[in-house]
Design an enzyme around this catalytic site. Structure first.
Site, PDB file in Angstrom:
ATOM      1  N   LYS A 163       1.891   1.953  -5.139  1.00 38.27           N
ATOM      2  CA  LYS A 163       2.505   1.374  -6.348  1.00 38.27           C
ATOM      3  C   LYS A 163       1.633   1.598  -7.571  1.00 38.27           C
ATOM      4  O   LYS A 163       2.127   1.958  -8.653  1.00 38.27           O
ATOM      5  CB  LYS A 163       2.725  -0.142  -6.148  1.00 38.27           C
ATOM      6  CG  LYS A 163       3.678  -0.477  -5.012  1.00 38.27           C
ATOM      7  CD  LYS A 163       3.761  -1.965  -4.754  1.00 38.27           C
ATOM      8  CE  LYS A 163       2.514  -2.592  -4.204  1.00 38.27           C
ATOM      9  NZ  LYS A 163       2.153  -2.163  -2.838  1.00 38.27           N
ATOM     10  N   GLN A 189       2.125  -6.163  -3.038  1.00 40.80           N
ATOM     11  CA  GLN A 189       2.605  -6.263  -1.638  1.00 40.80           C
ATOM     12  C   GLN A 189       3.900  -5.458  -1.448  1.00 40.80           C
ATOM     13  O   GLN A 189       4.071  -4.468  -2.128  1.00 40.80           O
ATOM     14  CB  GLN A 189       2.788  -7.737  -1.238  1.00 40.80           C
ATOM     15  CG  GLN A 189       1.475  -8.508  -1.051  1.00 40.80           C
ATOM     16  CD  GLN A 189       0.810  -8.952  -2.333  1.00 40.80           C
ATOM     17  OE1 GLN A 189       1.432  -9.580  -3.172  1.00 40.80           O
ATOM     18  NE2 GLN A 189      -0.456  -8.641  -2.502  1.00 40.80           N
ATOM     19  N   GLY A 194      -4.429  -4.587  -3.688  1.00 44.38           N
ATOM     20  CA  GLY A 194      -5.439  -3.569  -3.970  1.00 44.38           C
ATOM     21  C   GLY A 194      -4.695  -2.324  -4.397  1.00 44.38           C
ATOM     22  O   GLY A 194      -4.051  -1.678  -3.569  1.00 44.38           O
ATOM     23  N   HIS A 195      -4.677  -2.055  -5.676  1.00 41.97           N
ATOM     24  CA  HIS A 195      -3.906  -0.931  -6.206  1.00 41.97           C
ATOM     25  C   HIS A 195      -4.875   0.140  -6.689  1.00 41.97           C
ATOM     26  O   HIS A 195      -5.836  -0.158  -7.388  1.00 41.97           O
ATOM     27  CB  HIS A 195      -2.996  -1.401  -7.356  1.00 41.97           C
ATOM     28  CG  HIS A 195      -1.942  -2.368  -6.908  1.00 41.97           C
ATOM     29  ND1 HIS A 195      -1.019  -2.923  -7.744  1.00 41.97           N
ATOM     30  CD2 HIS A 195      -1.660  -2.871  -5.675  1.00 41.97           C
ATOM     31  CE1 HIS A 195      -0.215  -3.724  -7.057  1.00 41.97           C
ATOM     32  NE2 HIS A 195      -0.596  -3.717  -5.803  1.00 41.97           N
ATOM     33  N   ASP A 227       0.806  -1.229   0.000  1.00 43.83           N
ATOM     34  CA  ASP A 227       0.000   0.000   0.000  1.00 43.83           C
ATOM     35  C   ASP A 227       0.839   1.278   0.000  1.00 43.83           C
ATOM     36  O   ASP A 227       0.448   2.299   0.574  1.00 43.83           O
ATOM     37  CB  ASP A 227      -0.973   0.019   1.196  1.00 43.83           C
ATOM     38  CG  ASP A 227      -1.886  -1.195   1.201  1.00 43.83           C
ATOM     39  OD1 ASP A 227      -2.223  -1.683   0.111  1.00 43.83           O
ATOM     40  OD2 ASP A 227      -2.260  -1.648   2.297  1.00 43.83           O
TER      41      ASP A 227
HETATM   42  P1  GDP Z   1      -0.705   0.162  -3.589  1.00 47.55           P
HETATM   43  O1  GDP Z   1      -1.295  -1.098  -3.075  1.00 47.55           O
HETATM   44  O2  GDP Z   1       0.756   0.263  -3.321  1.00 47.55           O
HETATM   45  O3  GDP Z   1      -1.013   0.418  -5.047  1.00 47.55           O
HETATM   46  O4  GDP Z   1      -1.385   1.332  -2.759  1.00 47.55           O
HETATM   47  P2  GDP Z   1      -2.958   1.472  -2.386  1.00 47.55           P
HETATM   48  O5  GDP Z   1      -3.699   1.896  -3.598  1.00 47.55           O
HETATM   49  O6  GDP Z   1      -3.441   0.274  -1.664  1.00 47.55           O
HETATM   50  O7  GDP Z   1      -2.889   2.614  -1.297  1.00 47.55           O
HETATM   51  C1  GDP Z   1      -2.363   3.854  -1.570  1.00 47.55           C
HETATM   52  C2  GDP Z   1      -3.440   4.919  -1.364  1.00 47.55           C
HETATM   53  O8  GDP Z   1      -2.835   6.178  -1.334  1.00 47.55           O
HETATM   54  C3  GDP Z   1      -4.452   4.987  -2.502  1.00 47.55           C
HETATM   55  O9  GDP Z   1      -5.668   5.428  -1.986  1.00 47.55           O
HETATM   56  C4  GDP Z   1      -3.835   6.032  -3.431  1.00 47.55           C
HETATM   57  O10 GDP Z   1      -4.799   6.676  -4.240  1.00 47.55           O
HETATM   58  C5  GDP Z   1      -3.254   6.978  -2.441  1.00 47.55           C
HETATM   59  N1  GDP Z   1      -2.045   7.701  -2.856  1.00 47.55           N
HETATM   60  C6  GDP Z   1      -1.024   7.301  -3.664  1.00 47.55           C
HETATM   61  N2  GDP Z   1      -0.054   8.238  -3.688  1.00 47.55           N
HETATM   62  C7  GDP Z   1      -0.458   9.245  -2.871  1.00 47.55           C
HETATM   63  C8  GDP Z   1       0.125  10.496  -2.447  1.00 47.55           C
HETATM   64  O11 GDP Z   1       1.229  10.857  -2.824  1.00 47.55           O
HETATM   65  N3  GDP Z   1      -0.618  11.248  -1.596  1.00 47.55           N
HETATM   66  C9  GDP Z   1      -1.845  10.858  -1.134  1.00 47.55           C
HETATM   67  N4  GDP Z   1      -2.498  11.661  -0.305  1.00 47.55           N
HETATM   68  N5  GDP Z   1      -2.412   9.693  -1.501  1.00 47.55           N
HETATM   69  C10 GDP Z   1      -1.726   8.905  -2.345  1.00 47.55           C
HETATM   70  P1  IMO Z   2      -0.817  -4.307  -2.118  1.00 47.01           P
HETATM   71  O1  IMO Z   2      -0.354  -4.923  -3.422  1.00 47.01           O
HETATM   72  C1  IMO Z   2      -0.779  -4.571   2.242  1.00 47.01           C
HETATM   73  C2  IMO Z   2      -0.850  -8.613   3.971  1.00 47.01           C
HETATM   74  C3  IMO Z   2      -2.100  -9.086   4.690  1.00 47.01           C
HETATM   75  C4  IMO Z   2      -1.464 -10.017   5.714  1.00 47.01           C
HETATM   76  C5  IMO Z   2      -0.329 -10.658   4.932  1.00 47.01           C
HETATM   77  C6  IMO Z   2      -0.662 -12.025   4.334  1.00 47.01           C
HETATM   78  O2  IMO Z   2      -2.116  -3.612  -2.190  1.00 47.01           O
HETATM   79  O3  IMO Z   2       0.276  -3.490  -1.525  1.00 47.01           O
HETATM   80  P2  IMO Z   2      -2.185 -12.803   2.308  1.00 47.01           P
HETATM   81  O4  IMO Z   2      -3.649 -12.625   2.058  1.00 47.01           O
HETATM   82  O5  IMO Z   2      -1.321 -12.224   1.240  1.00 47.01           O
HETATM   83  O6  IMO Z   2      -1.804 -14.220   2.617  1.00 47.01           O
HETATM   84  O7  IMO Z   2      -1.912 -11.958   3.660  1.00 47.01           O
HETATM   85  O8  IMO Z   2      -0.015  -9.763   3.878  1.00 47.01           O
HETATM   86  N1  IMO Z   2      -1.079  -8.134   2.585  1.00 47.01           N
HETATM   87  C7  IMO Z   2      -1.019  -6.856   2.214  1.00 47.01           C
HETATM   88  N2  IMO Z   2      -0.813  -5.729   2.941  1.00 47.01           N
HETATM   89  N3  IMO Z   2      -0.906  -4.497   0.898  1.00 47.01           N
HETATM   90  C8  IMO Z   2      -1.079  -5.608   0.157  1.00 47.01           C
HETATM   91  O9  IMO Z   2      -1.077  -5.594  -1.192  1.00 47.01           O
HETATM   92  C9  IMO Z   2      -1.185  -6.858   0.815  1.00 47.01           C
HETATM   93  N4  IMO Z   2      -1.366  -8.126   0.401  1.00 47.01           N
HETATM   94  C10 IMO Z   2      -1.284  -8.899   1.489  1.00 47.01           C
HETATM   95  O10 IMO Z   2      -2.784  -8.022   5.290  1.00 47.01           O
HETATM   96  O11 IMO Z   2      -0.883  -9.266   6.752  1.00 47.01           O
HETATM   97 MG    MG Z   3      -2.826  -1.739  -1.813  1.00 42.71          MG
END
Ligand code: GDP
Ligand code: IMO
Ligand code: MG
Length: 468
Positions: free
Chosen positions: A15, A252, A39-40, A12
């Site tokens: 990416k 991840q 979850g991207h 999170d």
């Molecule tokens: P990922 O799993 O690495 O793709 O990240 P996620 O999408 O799960 O979580 C990142 C969250 O931060 C999402 O809601 C993005 O829209 C948001 N986000 C990404 N870059 C930035 C940033 O520079 N500032 C803020 N405020 N939000 C961001």
């Molecule tokens: P993105 O790609 C954050 C965490 C879960 C748990 C551990 C193992 O959005 O960054 P799993 O279901 O993979 O066996 O769970 O890994 N986890 C993540 N945490 N971002 C993710 O993906 C994750 N995918 C798995 O919360 O702690």
């Molecule tokens: Mg994510």
């Protein structure tokens, strides 16, 4: 060339936003590990897209590949494609024939094992996403997995199911002592930590060879009819030879990598950059010849269990600060909705990440979220048993006992993200630039981009890796 995007921390980090940002220069976007636990988020012109399995290039219409290193739940993949179509996109997704399939029994087993661990004093519940990721990778390593290619051949599929399913049934009934056919078990055992309730799923059907065969042979037909399967290695090799730009989208993060993370609180795959070669079939020299960019969140978030030395949970003030950051940063899980735990940026973690993946650059996101705080700390090392450490210990027990050593840096006031992104790096507040330069120095890696908001346009770009 290739560009590999890797999560530097615990997932999170944003990416998806950078894959989308730089995806404009890519011809193919490839996921090389993980599954629908990811979850991207991509935000373009205010429209928000949540992607779990579909590679984030889909928002720009770039072909997306799920590599052999992925575990694929075809049902959630089809549902996601349908949802994205409703949002006006037209995702072109191909799935490696060598990728493993998440079967309904894997999801059920993921839930059961987490419940058993949670009830056992010695058992460490991981807080998985409940998507069946771990059990599917177990079967891959155990040579009893079902691969995408098997779905295309009904006879092979039946043989594999007839071997694997009775073992799974025995595991549930004889080891975990559950009665699969009883209604009561059906309702309770399928709940996962995520709060998902699969009780609508027929759990008995998840262990019924005939029902599984019928459902998954039909899925195989759909994959074949829609021309969705590929020999990933061959496909990518040809695209690369033709001069196409290939972007690897890690899911991840480094510290939940099954080898390099804080085991056992990890996912079951290799998000680190080495995974891009293994999980796609493109050679290590090709991947290593390209750029590897670590995505860094300017603070830490963690969803799920496991240590977090810099966690803001020591007293009421810290908890209030964590709440403030959580609210400003929208730190709630994309997949499960769980509130994310919050901590200060941890440089030992980043040093480990930079080394394991060989970062050529980093993108630091969420710099806007830290604006306006009363104090700002960065962990530069740990104290453990009278020693000072500058990287993460190998065991979770030792990491848990680490006391962070902090440096306090100047804070900066809120700023207009769009204006700063347009004007460039020098328009960032001076203290924010000092923060970024401090981090870059400490991990000896240049900053390629700075995230100042979720939207594609809210990124200050210093270097486009495709120009390197
Ligand atoms: P990922 O799993 O690495 O793709 O990240 P996620 O999408 O799960 O979580 C990142 C969250 O931060 C999402 O809601 C993005 O829209 C948001 N986000 C990404 N870059 C930035 C940033 O520079 N500032 C803020 N405020 N939000 C961001
Ligand atoms: P993105 O790609 C954050 C965490 C879960 C748990 C551990 C193992 O959005 O960054 P799993 O279901 O993979 O066996 O769970 O890994 N986890 C993540 N945490 N971002 C993710 O993906 C994750 N995918 C798995 O919360 O702690
Ligand atoms: Mg994510």
């Amino acid at each position: 060339m290739t560009l590999t995007i890797v999560g530097s921390q615990l997932g999170d980090e944003g990416k998806g936003a950078l894959v989308d940002r730089w995806g404009g220069d890519a011809d193919v976007v490839v996921r090389y590990q993980g599954g629908d636990n990811a979850g991207h988020t991509v935000v373009e012109g205010g429209a928000e897209y949540k992607l779990s399995l579909v590679p984030s290039g889909a928002v720009r219409g770039t072909v997306g590949i799920l590599g052999n290193g992925c575990v694929v739940n075809p049902k959630t993949l089809f549902a996601e494609i349908d949802n994205l179509r409703e949002q006006g996109l037209d995702p072109d997704v191909r799935v490696a024939r060598r990728a493993h399939v998440i079967m309904p029994y894997h999801r059920v087993l993921d839930g059961i094992e987490e419940e058993v661990k949670a009830d056992d004093d010695a058992g460490d519940a991981v807080g998985t996403t409940g998507r069946g990721i771990g059990p599917t990778y177990e079967d891959k390593a155990g040579r009893r997995g079902i691969r995408v290619a098997d779905l295309l051949d009904p006879e092979t599929l039946r043989e594999k199911l007839e071997y694997a399913v009775p073992q799974k049934r025995a595991l549930v009934e004889d080891v975990y002592g559950l009665d699969l056919d009883s209604e009561a078990q059906r309702a309770s055992g399928s709940r996962t930590q995520s709060g998902d309730d699969d009780s609508d799923d027929d759990r008995a059907a998840a262990f019924d060879v005939d029902a599984l065969h019928e459902e998954f042979a039909a899925i195989g037909e759909r994959l074949a009819d829609e021309g969705m399967t590929v020999n990933c290695s061959d496909y990518l090799h040809r695209r690369h030879e033709a001069g196409d730009e290939i972007l690897f989208e890690g899911a991840q993060g480094t510290h939940i990598d099954v080898d390099h993370g804080n085991y056992p609180f990890v996912t079951s795959s290799n998000p680190t950059a080495g995974g891009a070669a293994v999980g796609s079939g493109l050679g290590v020299t090709t991947v290593g010849d390209g750029e590897v960019v670590g995505i860094v969140k300017a603070y830490l978030s963690r969803v799920g269990e496991g240590p977090l030395p810099t966690e803001l949970d020591g007293d009421a003030d810290e908890e209030a600060l964590a709440d403030e950051i959580r609210e400003k940063g929208g730190e709630f899980g994309t997949v499960t909705g769980r509130p994310r735990r919050i901590g200060w940026l941890d440089l030992p973690m980043l040093r480990h990440a930079a080394r394991v993946s060989g970062f050529t650059g980093v993108a630091v996101n969420h710099v806007d979220v830290l604006a306006g705080l009363d104090e700002l700390k960065v962990c530069t090392g740990y104290e453990l048993d009278g020693e000072t450490l500058d990287t993460v210990p190998t065991t979770t027990d030792r990491w848990e006992r680490c006391e962070p050593v902090y440096e306090t840096l100047d804070t900066w006031a809120p700023f207009d993200s769009s204006a700063v992104a347009e004007a460039g790096y020098d328009a960032l507040p001076e203290a924010a630039r000092d923060y970024l330069e401090f981090v870059a120095d400490e991990i000896d890696t240049p900053v390629y981009a700075v995230g100042v908001g979720p939207d594609r346009e809210e990124t200050v770009e210093l270097t486009n890796p495709f120009d390197e």
